[in-house]
Design a protein around this motif. Structure first.
Motif, mmCIF file in Angstrom:
data_model
loop_
_atom_site.group_PDB
_atom_site.id
_atom_site.type_symbol
_atom_site.label_atom_id
_atom_site.label_comp_id
_atom_site.label_asym_id
_atom_site.label_seq_id
_atom_site.Cartn_x
_atom_site.Cartn_y
_atom_site.Cartn_z
ATOM 1 N N MET A 84 -29.651 30.489 8.266
ATOM 2 C CA MET A 84 -30.179 29.340 7.538
ATOM 3 C C MET A 84 -30.534 28.198 8.479
ATOM 4 S SD MET A 84 -27.971 29.199 4.033
ATOM 5 C CE MET A 84 -29.056 27.970 3.355
ATOM 6 N N ASN A 85 -29.986 28.219 9.681
ATOM 7 C CA ASN A 85 -30.314 27.214 10.685
ATOM 8 C C ASN A 85 -31.308 27.758 11.706
ATOM 9 O OD1 ASN A 85 -28.654 24.566 10.471
ATOM 10 N ND2 ASN A 85 -27.202 26.174 9.943
ATOM 11 N N ASN A 86 -32.117 28.737 11.271
ATOM 12 C CA ASN A 86 -33.171 29.313 12.119
ATOM 13 C C ASN A 86 -32.622 29.884 13.423
ATOM 14 O OD1 ASN A 86 -35.312 28.621 10.303
ATOM 15 N ND2 ASN A 86 -35.205 26.508 11.041
ATOM 16 N N ASN A 87 -31.402 30.430 13.343
ATOM 17 C CA ASN A 87 -30.772 31.079 14.494
ATOM 18 C C ASN A 87 -30.570 30.147 15.692
ATOM 19 O OD1 ASN A 87 -30.337 33.701 13.396
ATOM 20 N ND2 ASN A 87 -32.526 34.097 13.619
ATOM 21 N N LYS A 88 -30.499 28.843 15.414
ATOM 22 C CA LYS A 88 -30.218 27.905 16.492
ATOM 23 C C LYS A 88 -28.759 28.053 16.923
ATOM 24 C CE LYS A 88 -33.535 24.443 14.851
ATOM 25 N NZ LYS A 88 -33.686 23.081 14.278
ATOM 26 N N PRO A 89 -28.481 27.833 18.213
ATOM 27 C CA PRO A 89 -27.089 27.919 18.665
ATOM 28 C C PRO A 89 -26.203 26.950 17.904
ATOM 29 C CG PRO A 89 -28.597 27.821 20.534
ATOM 30 C CD PRO A 89 -29.422 27.550 19.310
#
Length: 619
Positions: A84-89
């Protein structure tokens, strides 16, 4: 009359505006919630989603965030939040120590996994005992004939600890490895409290009981510095010895004295990457493209499988009888109980070990006829006396049922953590566990001077000086005496518990108490723990005490209810703000969170606390 009619219209108008604003805000919250639920449902039903990744190739340990003993939710939830966080770290992601090591253990014996790559740029870390535990499983993987390679752009000390076990370490051009030593810092609030006119009443027993110093001083006391320097220096020596052994290098080469390091760095014109290569810290300095080529060649271009996509066999981490299945209902069980975070009354939450939750779990284990032993995993700086005693008493009830209890100490088991441990049959600590801190204090802030600054005062009558204690009035001499005597009784009780459980005299315990913090290896020499080892050793000991040769571990059940997750930890599914990301990187952000958790849980009925605030945030 006209004036009042006009005022009525104005007030009605204001009320109408407030109502409209309230409805708009509630509708926005409802829409966000609906969108979150729809997104999650879409992710779960996505045929290309998290559950269909091929389970073969090279396992990539691409850890994000921190390693902790226990996490409240199932791993799938964290994977969904990441999508859901665009695969951000996610630098605040919590990785379960035991799920991680069980995956590595499974991969060790999995013929479909041919090797491992450590990519740790987004790994924030964990305490040294947890890193050592992970490394032991990485060694088993390596000893099984499966190669491990590490690649990174900038290794900090916690990242490098894991990387040091690799067969080869590749450092990206212009990268660095920071091996400078350990440090621990704290916030101090005396001047702030003075400026706010807050009158902080502190009651304590223990020369080294430094948990109250942030409220009394603007710096660390000489006694606290002496105590902290001792254990921190020993921990750094242990760290260096570990990475030197892993790398088959001299510790002085990996982290020489500052003047020698600067001299060597000068010899390579200040090139930190070249310095790391010349001194055996890494094996090769390459570009990102070259690193990919080398890894492809080493693993015959096998596909990469993230540790987050590698599925764990359900029997590895079964947490309930339903999950184990009817065939295993008669199998003897060893229950696992986590005491993770500040010990307080109420329910467990993030960074808080709620005594109500833990007592309920212990009671349920006592009612389960298949439970033959319990391993109590403690990773806590302590908390309230009342909450700690509630847990300790419930452990005593288990032992009265002939259920042995073995304590496994994690990164810390200090103050209230050690109070609880006194009721066990056996204590196993890691050599780098922070433990002891046997002392007690009370703290009551009063705000009479703060209120006076804005013209607010309080007055009244009472039948005795003890009847009118409140935060808007200064404490009476009688109240001061009452609280101090209660604190001294609590210290005497603490010393007596330790003396009885460890077969020591009161005087001998008092000498090593006074709030002093000890490393596990020191605590073993002092008689505060029985053995140095890890969680697996504690399980083995529990099985031995219970006379078991065939058993399963009964892990706490994790939350899986979607709406409970959304409401209890909505931050996990919302994008991280810039302020959050900056805050996460503050050098002492963990220490600040400890302060907040402590202040937020000042709920002991008698204002007595057994807490070690300086037992954390080692950099």
């Amino acid at each position: 009359m006209y004036f009042w009619r006009s005022m009525g219209k104005i007030l009605k108008g204001i009320w109408k505006i407030l109502n409209i604003t309230r409805e708009v805000i509630l509708n926005l919250i409802f829409i966000i919630l609906i969108l979150s639920v729809v997104s999650i449902i879409g992710l779960v039903s996505d045929p290309d989603g998290i559950n269909n990744t091929p389970q073969s190739g090279v396992l990539v340990l691409d850890l994000e965030g921190v390693i902790v003993d226990s996490t409240p939710y199932k791993q799938d939830f964290y994977k969904l939040s990441k999508k859901m966080n665009n695969n951000k770290p996610d630098l605040k992601l919590q990785n379960s120590l035991f799920e991680l090591t069980q995956k590595i253990d499974q991969a060790t014996n999995d013929p479909n996994i041919t090797g491992m790559i450590l990519k740790l740029d987004n790994f924030v870390g964990g305490d040294l005992p947890n890193l050592q535990y992970v490394t032991e499983y990485l060694k088993k993987f390596k000893n099984a004939g499966k190669p491990i390679y590490a690649v990174g752009s900038n290794f900090d000390q916690k990242q490098y600890y894991l990387a040091s076990i690799a067969d080869k370490i590749y450092l990206i051009n212009q990268g660095s490895v920071s091996l400078y030593g350990f440090a621990t810092n704290n916030f101090y609030f005396k001047s702030l409290l003075d400026n706010l006119k807050v009158n902080t009443h502190v009651f304590r027993v223990g020369t080294y009981k430094s948990a109250v110093e942030p409220f009394l001083r603007d710096d660390m006391s000489p006694a606290a510095k002496e105590n902290t320097t001792r254990w921190l220096s020993t921990m750094w020596r242990n760290y260096l010895n570990d990475i030197a052994q892993n790398r088959d290098e001299e510790a002085d080469n990996l982290s020489p004295a500052p003047n020698i390091m600067l001299s060597r760095l000068k010899a390579v014109s200040g090139n930190i990457s070249e310095y790391a290569l010349e001194n055996g810290i890494v094996d090769n300095v390459v570009s990102s493209h070259q690193a990919d080529q080398l890894l492809n060649k080493a693993f015959d271009a096998a596909p990469e499988l993230s540790i987050y996509d590698y599925r764990l066999n359900p029997t590895k981490m079964s947490s309930s009888a339903e999950q184990r299945g009817e065939m295993d209902m008669a199998t003897p069980l060893i229950g696992v109980v986590f005491i993770d975070g500040t010990i307080a009354t109420g329910q467990s939450a993030n960074n808080v070990a709620g005594s109500d939750s833990i007592v309920k779990q212990l009671q349920e284990l006592g009612k389960n006829k298949n439970i033959r032993a319990v391993v109590l995993r403690i990773n806590s700086p302590g908390g309230g006396v009342y909450a700690s005693e509630a847990i300790r008493s419930e452990i005593a009830a288990l032992r009265q049922q002939d259920i042995p209890v073995v304590v496994s100490m994690g990164g810390m088991a200090a103050s209230g953590g050690y109070w609880i441990a006194t009721q066990s049959d056996y204590i196993i600590a890691n050599p780098n566990t922070l433990t002891g801190s046997i002392g007690i204090f009370g703290i009551i802030p009063t705000f009479e001077n703060t209120l006076a600054q804005v013209g607010i005062y309080t007055d009244g009558v009472a039948t005795s000086p003890l009847a009118s204690m409140n935060i808007a009035q200064n404490l009476s001499p009688e109240a001061n005496d009452l609280i101090q005597m209660n604190i001294e009784y609590g210290y005497d009780n603490f010393i007596s518990l330790v003396a009885e459980s460890r077969n020591m005299t009161y005087e001998d315990v008092d000498k090593i108490a006074q709030g002093q913090v000890w490393l596990g290896e020191e605590a073993k020499e002092l008689g505060l723990v029985d053995e140095l080892g890890d969680f697996d050793d504690a399980v083995t000991k529990a099985a031995s005490l219970a006379g078991l040769s065939d058993y399963q571990l009964d892990w706490p059940k994790k939350e899986s209810d979607l709406f409970a997750i959304l409401f209890s930890d909505y931050s996990a599914i919302l994008p991280k703000s810039l302020a959050q990301l900056i805050y996460n990187q503050l050098p002492i952000s963990n220490q600040l969170q400890q302060h907040i958790a402590f202040w937020d849980n000042l709920s002991d009925p008698q204002n007595r606390y057994i807490y070690c605030l300086n037992c954390s945030d080692i950099k």
